[in-house]
Design a protein around this motif. Structure first.
Motif, PDB file in Angstrom:
ATOM      1  N   LEU A   1       0.834  -1.201   0.000  1.00 25.01           N
ATOM      2  CA  LEU A   1       0.000   0.000   0.000  1.00 25.01           C
ATOM      3  C   LEU A   1       0.867   1.249   0.000  1.00 25.01           C
ATOM      4  O   LEU A   1       0.619   2.203  -0.761  1.00 25.01           O
ATOM      5  CB  LEU A   1      -0.918  -0.005   1.221  1.00 25.01           C
ATOM      6  CG  LEU A   1      -1.764   1.261   1.445  1.00 25.01           C
ATOM      7  CD1 LEU A   1      -2.729   1.488   0.288  1.00 25.01           C
ATOM      8  CD2 LEU A   1      -2.515   1.174   2.779  1.00 25.01           C
ATOM      9  N   TYR A   2       1.888   1.248   0.834  1.00 28.81           N
ATOM     10  CA  TYR A   2       2.810   2.389   0.894  1.00 28.81           C
ATOM     11  C   TYR A   2       3.508   2.599  -0.448  1.00 28.81           C
ATOM     12  O   TYR A   2       3.597   3.730  -0.957  1.00 28.81           O
ATOM     13  CB  TYR A   2       3.803   2.159   2.034  1.00 28.81           C
ATOM     14  CG  TYR A   2       5.212   2.620   1.803  1.00 28.81           C
ATOM     15  CD1 TYR A   2       5.508   3.938   1.461  1.00 28.81           C
ATOM     16  CD2 TYR A   2       6.282   1.732   1.956  1.00 28.81           C
ATOM     17  CE1 TYR A   2       6.816   4.351   1.263  1.00 28.81           C
ATOM     18  CE2 TYR A   2       7.583   2.135   1.768  1.00 28.81           C
ATOM     19  CZ  TYR A   2       7.844   3.445   1.411  1.00 28.81           C
ATOM     20  OH  TYR A   2       9.133   3.848   1.215  1.00 28.81           O
ATOM     21  N   LEU A   3       3.994   1.520  -1.064  1.00 26.92           N
ATOM     22  CA  LEU A   3       4.700   1.641  -2.341  1.00 26.92           C
ATOM     23  C   LEU A   3       3.768   2.079  -3.466  1.00 26.92           C
ATOM     24  O   LEU A   3       4.192   2.772  -4.397  1.00 26.92           O
ATOM     25  CB  LEU A   3       5.361   0.309  -2.695  1.00 26.92           C
ATOM     26  CG  LEU A   3       6.523  -0.124  -1.800  1.00 26.92           C
ATOM     27  CD1 LEU A   3       6.995  -1.519  -2.189  1.00 26.92           C
ATOM     28  CD2 LEU A   3       7.671   0.876  -1.867  1.00 26.92           C
ATOM     29  N   THR A   4       2.503   1.690  -3.386  1.00 24.65           N
ATOM     30  CA  THR A   4       1.533   2.096  -4.404  1.00 24.65           C
ATOM     31  C   THR A   4       1.137   3.558  -4.243  1.00 24.65           C
ATOM     32  O   THR A   4       1.033   4.305  -5.227  1.00 24.65           O
ATOM     33  CB  THR A   4       0.276   1.211  -4.313  1.00 24.65           C
ATOM     34  OG1 THR A   4       0.649  -0.158  -4.505  1.00 24.65           O
ATOM     35  CG2 THR A   4      -0.753   1.605  -5.359  1.00 24.65           C
TER      36      THR A   4
ATOM     37  N   PRO B   1       7.265  -3.427  -9.355  1.00 22.93           N
ATOM     38  CA  PRO B   1       7.015  -4.754  -8.765  1.00 22.93           C
ATOM     39  C   PRO B   1       6.564  -4.638  -7.307  1.00 22.93           C
ATOM     40  O   PRO B   1       7.057  -3.805  -6.551  1.00 22.93           O
ATOM     41  CB  PRO B   1       8.386  -5.444  -8.856  1.00 22.93           C
ATOM     42  CG  PRO B   1       9.134  -4.691  -9.907  1.00 22.93           C
ATOM     43  CD  PRO B   1       8.657  -3.276  -9.811  1.00 22.93           C
ATOM     44  N   GLY B   2       5.615  -5.477  -6.934  1.00 22.91           N
ATOM     45  CA  GLY B   2       5.151  -5.511  -5.554  1.00 22.91           C
ATOM     46  C   GLY B   2       4.209  -4.399  -5.171  1.00 22.91           C
ATOM     47  O   GLY B   2       3.861  -4.251  -3.995  1.00 22.91           O
ATOM     48  N   ALA B   3       3.788  -3.613  -6.135  1.00 22.25           N
ATOM     49  CA  ALA B   3       2.891  -2.487  -5.855  1.00 22.25           C
ATOM     50  C   ALA B   3       1.954  -2.301  -7.036  1.00 22.25           C
ATOM     51  O   ALA B   3       2.143  -2.876  -8.108  1.00 22.25           O
ATOM     52  CB  ALA B   3       3.693  -1.212  -5.597  1.00 22.25           C
ATOM     53  N   GLY B   4       0.927  -1.488  -6.818  1.00 18.14           N
ATOM     54  CA  GLY B   4       0.026  -1.146  -7.904  1.00 18.14           C
ATOM     55  C   GLY B   4      -0.608  -2.358  -8.551  1.00 18.14           C
ATOM     56  O   GLY B   4      -1.187  -3.229  -7.893  1.00 18.14           O
ATOM     57  N   PHE B   5      -0.468  -2.441  -9.858  1.00 14.94           N
ATOM     58  CA  PHE B   5      -1.107  -3.504 -10.631  1.00 14.94           C
ATOM     59  C   PHE B   5      -0.617  -4.884 -10.207  1.00 14.94           C
ATOM     60  O   PHE B   5      -1.410  -5.822 -10.065  1.00 14.94           O
ATOM     61  CB  PHE B   5      -0.832  -3.272 -12.119  1.00 14.94           C
ATOM     62  CG  PHE B   5      -1.540  -4.225 -13.034  1.00 14.94           C
ATOM     63  CD1 PHE B   5      -2.875  -4.043 -13.347  1.00 14.94           C
ATOM     64  CD2 PHE B   5      -0.865  -5.308 -13.586  1.00 14.94           C
ATOM     65  CE1 PHE B   5      -3.534  -4.928 -14.197  1.00 14.94           C
ATOM     66  CE2 PHE B   5      -1.514  -6.189 -14.433  1.00 14.94           C
ATOM     67  CZ  PHE B   5      -2.849  -6.001 -14.740  1.00 14.94           C
TER      68      PHE B   5
ATOM     69  N   TYR C   1      13.288   2.558  -9.887  1.00 19.57           N
ATOM     70  CA  TYR C   1      13.519   2.120  -8.503  1.00 19.57           C
ATOM     71  C   TYR C   1      14.587   1.024  -8.431  1.00 19.57           C
ATOM     72  O   TYR C   1      14.546   0.168  -7.561  1.00 19.57           O
ATOM     73  CB  TYR C   1      12.212   1.616  -7.863  1.00 19.57           C
ATOM     74  CG  TYR C   1      11.206   2.703  -7.585  1.00 19.57           C
ATOM     75  CD1 TYR C   1      11.046   3.217  -6.308  1.00 19.57           C
ATOM     76  CD2 TYR C   1      10.414   3.217  -8.601  1.00 19.57           C
ATOM     77  CE1 TYR C   1      10.128   4.220  -6.047  1.00 19.57           C
ATOM     78  CE2 TYR C   1       9.492   4.224  -8.353  1.00 19.57           C
ATOM     79  CZ  TYR C   1       9.349   4.720  -7.079  1.00 19.57           C
ATOM     80  OH  TYR C   1       8.448   5.710  -6.825  1.00 19.57           O
ATOM     81  N   GLN C   2      15.559   1.063  -9.348  1.00 22.60           N
ATOM     82  CA  GLN C   2      16.546  -0.007  -9.410  1.00 22.60           C
ATOM     83  C   GLN C   2      17.873   0.357  -8.751  1.00 22.60           C
ATOM     84  O   GLN C   2      18.639  -0.522  -8.390  1.00 22.60           O
ATOM     85  CB  GLN C   2      16.794  -0.393 -10.882  1.00 22.60           C
ATOM     86  CG  GLN C   2      15.556  -0.915 -11.597  1.00 22.60           C
ATOM     87  CD  GLN C   2      14.975  -2.140 -10.928  1.00 22.60           C
ATOM     88  OE1 GLN C   2      15.695  -3.081 -10.613  1.00 22.60           O
ATOM     89  NE2 GLN C   2      13.671  -2.129 -10.689  1.00 22.60           N
ATOM     90  N   ILE C   3      18.187   1.632  -8.631  1.00 19.63           N
ATOM     91  CA  ILE C   3      19.470   2.057  -8.070  1.00 19.63           C
ATOM     92  C   ILE C   3      19.202   2.681  -6.704  1.00 19.63           C
ATOM     93  O   ILE C   3      18.662   3.787  -6.615  1.00 19.63           O
ATOM     94  CB  ILE C   3      20.169   3.064  -9.006  1.00 19.63           C
ATOM     95  CG1 ILE C   3      20.312   2.462 -10.411  1.00 19.63           C
ATOM     96  CG2 ILE C   3      21.528   3.457  -8.450  1.00 19.63           C
ATOM     97  CD1 ILE C   3      20.859   3.423 -11.434  1.00 19.63           C
TER      98      ILE C   3
END
Length: 357
Positions: free
Chosen positions: A123-126, A175-179, A247-249
């Motif tokens: 939820l936080y990441l979304t 990944p892990g958020a949203g859709f 969000y990779q680095i």
């Protein structure tokens, strides 16, 4: 920080075709910090790898930088809530009820991390990219209304859409958020669905940068109010923060959060100082120092002492910290959604129409 609208100051003032925007502090500070210009330079240097000494400097002082900027900005929304005139009257649930709900949500998540905790993190990441988009919109609108009274509903909707496009990109790509969080894996992994999501993310990636530029040129025609350059910069900066890096680095993304925090702190302290200096004959630095000092104290309690309390209770530090950060973020998002409604607060409108803090 999300903004619905502001007052319409200076209706009769004629603005140049390319409107730089009326600065709150001075053009250099506003463009570099509030507009996000400095972040583009720093992120470009980090991403290119051309300045390894800069990356080393940031990494060496990361704890301090995050604390004074990002951690303090989370605390700032709470400090603002409780120092805002009439807050207990106007925001009784936020001030008295929401903290208990946050404690309860954290207790449930940390007790059942697999069942509830992972959803709190998702939820936080979304929600976080949406919060970034709302802050970009709020800042852009503030400068628009400081420059012109002629922004109509259509222009504001297009501006909001331009700000939301980077959020939509992260919604379908993070990944892990949203859709990927809300849609069952069996549906997401269908070839047709995966191809459609990939194509949509590609369109949103391009649109995140094309839309604000198109809006800028639209506003230059038909006698419309010009989009201030600093508003365009704030929207494009947010797109740069959310879209290219994926969000990779870690160092790059932490740096993004630092500049987001600095942007927020600048605006909230300008508003706070304006209120205090209008209320009485007081030097601007006094309320600014008191406000920021309170933010630092609260940030230390939230981000450094609170996780240690859970460690003493037998939970791991890593798990406690992640879930505490998640619940602090969600609390911050909810509080911001209410305390920055300019249409309902004439004091914000007065700030929007002022030339300097």
């Amino acid at each position: 920080m999300s903004v619905v609208s502001a007052a319409a100051p200076l209706a009769g003032v004629r603005r140049p075709a390319l409107d730089p925007g009326r600065a709150f502090v001075n053009p250099t500070f506003d463009y570099l910090v509030i507009g996000g210009g400095l972040s583009i330079v720093v992120l470009g240097a980090l991403q290119s790898g051309a300045f390894p000494s800069l990356a080393q400097l940031l990494a060496k002082n990361l704890w301090f930088i995050v604390f004074v900027a990002n951690s303090a900005h989370f605390a700032a929304s709470t400090v603002r809530l409780y120092t805002k005139p009439g807050a207990l009257r106007d925001f009784r649930f936020l001030a008295l009820g929401l903290p208990f709900l946050a404690f309860a949500a954290l207790a449930a998540a940390i007790t059942a991390p697999s069942l509830l905790g992972r959803h709190l993190v998702s939820l936080y990441l979304t929600w976080s990219p949406y919060h970034y988009a709302a802050q970009a919109y709020g800042i852009a609108v503030l400068y628009c209304h400081r420059s012109s009274a002629r922004w109509d509903a259509t222009g504001r909707r297009l501006l909001r859409l331009s700000c939301l496009l980077p959020f939509l990109y992260t919604f379908f790509s993070l990944p892990g958020a949203g859709f990927s969080w809300l849609m069952p894996e069996a549906v997401r992994t269908q070839p047709a669905m995966a191809a459609a999501v990939t194509a949509l993310a590609g369109i949103l990636r391009v649109a995140s940068f094309a839309a604000p530029v198109a809006l800028f040129f639209r506003q230059q025609t038909g006698g419309r109010a010009a989009l201030p350059l600093i508003s365009l910069l704030a929207v494009v900066s947010n797109a740069i923060w959310l879209v290219p890096f994926g969000y990779q680095i870690p160092l790059v993304m932490i740096t993004v959060t630092v500049f987001h925090g600095l942007q927020y702190l600048a605006i909230v302290m300008i508003v706070h100082v304006k209120e205090r200096t209008r209320a009485g004959n007081v030097a601007a630095w006094r309320p600014a120092a008191a406000f920021y000092g309170a933010c630092l104290v609260l940030a230390y309690l939230l981000f450094h002492l609170w996780p240690k309390a859970y460690v003493l209770a037998g939970f791991s530090y890593a798990q406690s910290y992640l879930l505490i950060v998640s619940v602090i973020n969600v609390h911050h998002f909810i509080v911001d959604a209410y305390i920055w409604r300019l249409r309902r607060d004439p004091s914000y409108a007065a700030v929007a129409g002022s030339a300097s803090p």
